[in-house]
Design a protein around this motif. Sequence first.
Motif, mmCIF file in Angstrom:
data_model
loop_
_atom_site.group_PDB
_atom_site.id
_atom_site.type_symbol
_atom_site.label_atom_id
_atom_site.label_comp_id
_atom_site.label_asym_id
_atom_site.label_seq_id
_atom_site.Cartn_x
_atom_site.Cartn_y
_atom_site.Cartn_z
ATOM 1 N N ALA A 122 0.835 -1.255 0.213
ATOM 2 C CA ALA A 122 -0.137 -0.061 0.082
ATOM 3 C C ALA A 122 0.880 1.399 0.041
ATOM 4 C CB ALA A 122 -0.944 -0.009 1.263
ATOM 5 N N THR A 123 1.813 1.332 0.658
ATOM 6 C CA THR A 123 2.857 2.550 0.881
ATOM 7 C C THR A 123 3.545 2.523 0.059
ATOM 8 O OG1 THR A 123 2.597 2.352 3.358
ATOM 9 C CG2 THR A 123 4.234 3.772 2.563
ATOM 10 N N TYR A 124 4.518 1.318 -0.529
ATOM 11 C CA TYR A 124 5.533 1.529 -1.376
ATOM 12 C C TYR A 124 5.389 0.881 -2.574
ATOM 13 C CZ TYR A 124 7.887 2.862 3.109
ATOM 14 O OH TYR A 124 8.087 3.513 4.216
ATOM 15 N N GLY A 125 4.384 0.244 -2.909
ATOM 16 C CA GLY A 125 4.176 -0.609 -4.338
ATOM 17 C C GLY A 125 4.265 0.064 -5.425
ATOM 18 N N SER A 126 3.795 1.478 -5.505
ATOM 19 C CA SER A 126 3.906 2.055 -6.921
ATOM 20 C C SER A 126 5.428 2.681 -7.180
ATOM 21 C CB SER A 126 2.894 3.371 -6.861
ATOM 22 O OG SER A 126 3.121 4.170 -7.962
ATOM 23 N N ALA A 146 12.290 -18.228 -8.237
ATOM 24 C CA ALA A 146 13.246 -18.483 -9.463
ATOM 25 C C ALA A 146 14.616 -17.965 -8.901
ATOM 26 C CB ALA A 146 12.893 -18.400 -11.022
ATOM 27 N N SER A 147 15.591 -18.960 -9.319
ATOM 28 C CA SER A 147 16.987 -18.437 -9.090
ATOM 29 C C SER A 147 17.050 -17.307 -10.386
ATOM 30 C CB SER A 147 17.985 -19.311 -9.258
ATOM 31 O OG SER A 147 17.774 -20.311 -8.357
ATOM 32 N N ALA A 148 16.813 -17.338 -11.594
ATOM 33 C CA ALA A 148 16.830 -16.419 -12.423
ATOM 34 C C ALA A 148 15.618 -16.688 -13.470
ATOM 35 C CB ALA A 148 18.298 -16.502 -12.953
ATOM 36 N N PRO A 149 14.955 -15.505 -13.903
ATOM 37 C CA PRO A 149 15.321 -14.192 -13.614
ATOM 38 C C PRO A 149 14.638 -13.908 -12.277
ATOM 39 C CG PRO A 149 13.747 -14.352 -15.172
ATOM 40 C CD PRO A 149 13.976 -15.568 -15.160
ATOM 41 N N LYS A 150 15.259 -13.162 -11.523
ATOM 42 C CA LYS A 150 14.972 -12.601 -10.258
ATOM 43 C C LYS A 150 15.353 -11.275 -9.926
ATOM 44 C CE LYS A 150 15.737 -13.992 -5.345
ATOM 45 N NZ LYS A 150 16.424 -14.882 -4.564
ATOM 46 N N PRO A 151 14.123 -10.500 -9.381
ATOM 47 C CA PRO A 151 14.423 -8.884 -9.219
ATOM 48 C C PRO A 151 15.405 -8.681 -8.149
ATOM 49 C CG PRO A 151 12.030 -9.685 -9.407
ATOM 50 C CD PRO A 151 12.799 -11.026 -9.098
ATOM 51 N N GLY A 152 15.989 -7.471 -8.362
ATOM 52 C CA GLY A 152 16.965 -6.699 -7.136
ATOM 53 C C GLY A 152 15.902 -6.555 -6.149
ATOM 54 N N THR A 153 16.671 -6.211 -4.704
ATOM 55 C CA THR A 153 16.097 -6.083 -3.547
ATOM 56 C C THR A 153 16.191 -4.316 -3.210
ATOM 57 O OG1 THR A 153 16.193 -8.197 -2.996
ATOM 58 C CG2 THR A 153 15.750 -6.402 -1.005
ATOM 59 N N ALA A 154 15.084 -3.807 -2.999
ATOM 60 C CA ALA A 154 15.283 -2.485 -2.399
ATOM 61 C C ALA A 154 15.085 -2.342 -0.777
ATOM 62 C CB ALA A 154 14.161 -1.391 -3.122
ATOM 63 N N LYS A 155 16.000 -1.438 -0.194
ATOM 64 C CA LYS A 155 15.850 -1.640 1.227
ATOM 65 C C LYS A 155 15.954 -0.109 1.747
ATOM 66 C CE LYS A 155 17.766 -5.811 2.101
ATOM 67 N NZ LYS A 155 19.097 -6.501 2.960
ATOM 68 N N ALA A 156 15.262 0.399 2.487
ATOM 69 C CA ALA A 156 15.159 1.822 2.969
ATOM 70 C C ALA A 156 15.019 1.727 4.654
ATOM 71 C CB ALA A 156 14.402 2.592 2.230
ATOM 72 N N SER A 164 11.953 -3.502 3.114
ATOM 73 C CA SER A 164 12.677 -4.227 2.247
ATOM 74 C C SER A 164 11.830 -4.966 1.320
ATOM 75 C CB SER A 164 13.282 -5.128 2.944
ATOM 76 O OG SER A 164 14.296 -6.022 2.066
ATOM 77 N N SER A 165 12.003 -4.820 -0.034
ATOM 78 C CA SER A 165 11.129 -5.495 -1.001
ATOM 79 C C SER A 165 11.933 -5.984 -2.353
ATOM 80 C CB SER A 165 10.004 -4.850 -1.128
ATOM 81 O OG SER A 165 9.072 -5.521 -2.151
ATOM 82 N N MET A 166 11.417 -6.489 -3.130
ATOM 83 C CA MET A 166 11.918 -6.903 -4.523
ATOM 84 C C MET A 166 11.549 -5.562 -5.294
ATOM 85 S SD MET A 166 11.832 -10.609 -5.317
ATOM 86 C CE MET A 166 12.622 -11.972 -4.364
ATOM 87 N N TYR A 167 12.160 -5.106 -6.351
ATOM 88 C CA TYR A 167 11.526 -4.141 -6.966
ATOM 89 C C TYR A 167 11.808 -4.144 -8.639
ATOM 90 C CZ TYR A 167 16.470 -2.640 -7.942
ATOM 91 O OH TYR A 167 17.616 -2.627 -8.405
ATOM 92 N N ASP A 168 10.998 -3.631 -9.420
ATOM 93 C CA ASP A 168 10.961 -3.677 -10.822
ATOM 94 C C ASP A 168 12.062 -3.133 -11.340
ATOM 95 O OD1 ASP A 168 10.621 -3.088 -13.759
ATOM 96 O OD2 ASP A 168 8.373 -2.817 -13.482
ATOM 97 N N PRO A 169 13.065 -3.708 -12.302
ATOM 98 C CA PRO A 169 14.343 -2.870 -12.798
ATOM 99 C C PRO A 169 14.043 -1.797 -13.447
ATOM 100 C CG PRO A 169 14.053 -5.483 -13.138
ATOM 101 C CD PRO A 169 12.816 -5.060 -12.609
#
Length: 196
Positions: A122-126, A146-156, A164-169
């Motif tokens: 809700a807060t960070y999805g967009s 999956a091991s690949a392809p696999k999105p990177g992780t964003a932390k704040a 912490s969540s994965m994010y769209d490249p």
Amino acid sequence: MPGITTSDVTALGHIKAEGMAADSTKVYVLRANAPKPPRVSKKSSNQSTGTGTGTTGTPPLTVSTFCAYNKISDAMAAKWTIAKRGRGITFRGEGSSTRQRTVAIPIGGGFYCFSCDRATFATYGSALGLKGTLTETEAKKAFMGASAPKPGTAKAITTTGSVSSMYDPTKKGDLAASEAGWSLTEAILLMAAPTP
């Protein structure tokens, strides 16, 4: 693989990597948790010489491997038995009563799905590029774990702790420039399939 013949490879729907051709209509993943094809097994005719008193040899080797979802009949005709059913993806949507919901990130021609805390979505999805729903066509290209392809992780760091969540490249530039101070890891992508 011991116990698997060339005819078994055909019956099971296995494709050798060196025989693959790139196909932009397909999604290529490595070691996904879901969807996962059925596992089949059978006893091979390979027997080893026994050792010790009173032995005449060890029992035939039991071989287990995956089978393409559309090759079950062929596998059974080739004397394979289903050892474990295949696994699909469970989507937990907005209406689910659980604390987490399933979200997706477009990557590698498909959609990497994972469980995300509802508050994070809700807060960070967009900002993270998370999709809360998939069309029927998109759902057919969805995969999990999956091991690949696999999105990177964003932390704040936030005022109440951290997120912490994965994010769209495709959101990497926006996240890196954000005042939220996101710490980013790179996505893991598959190399294109070789052309013949």
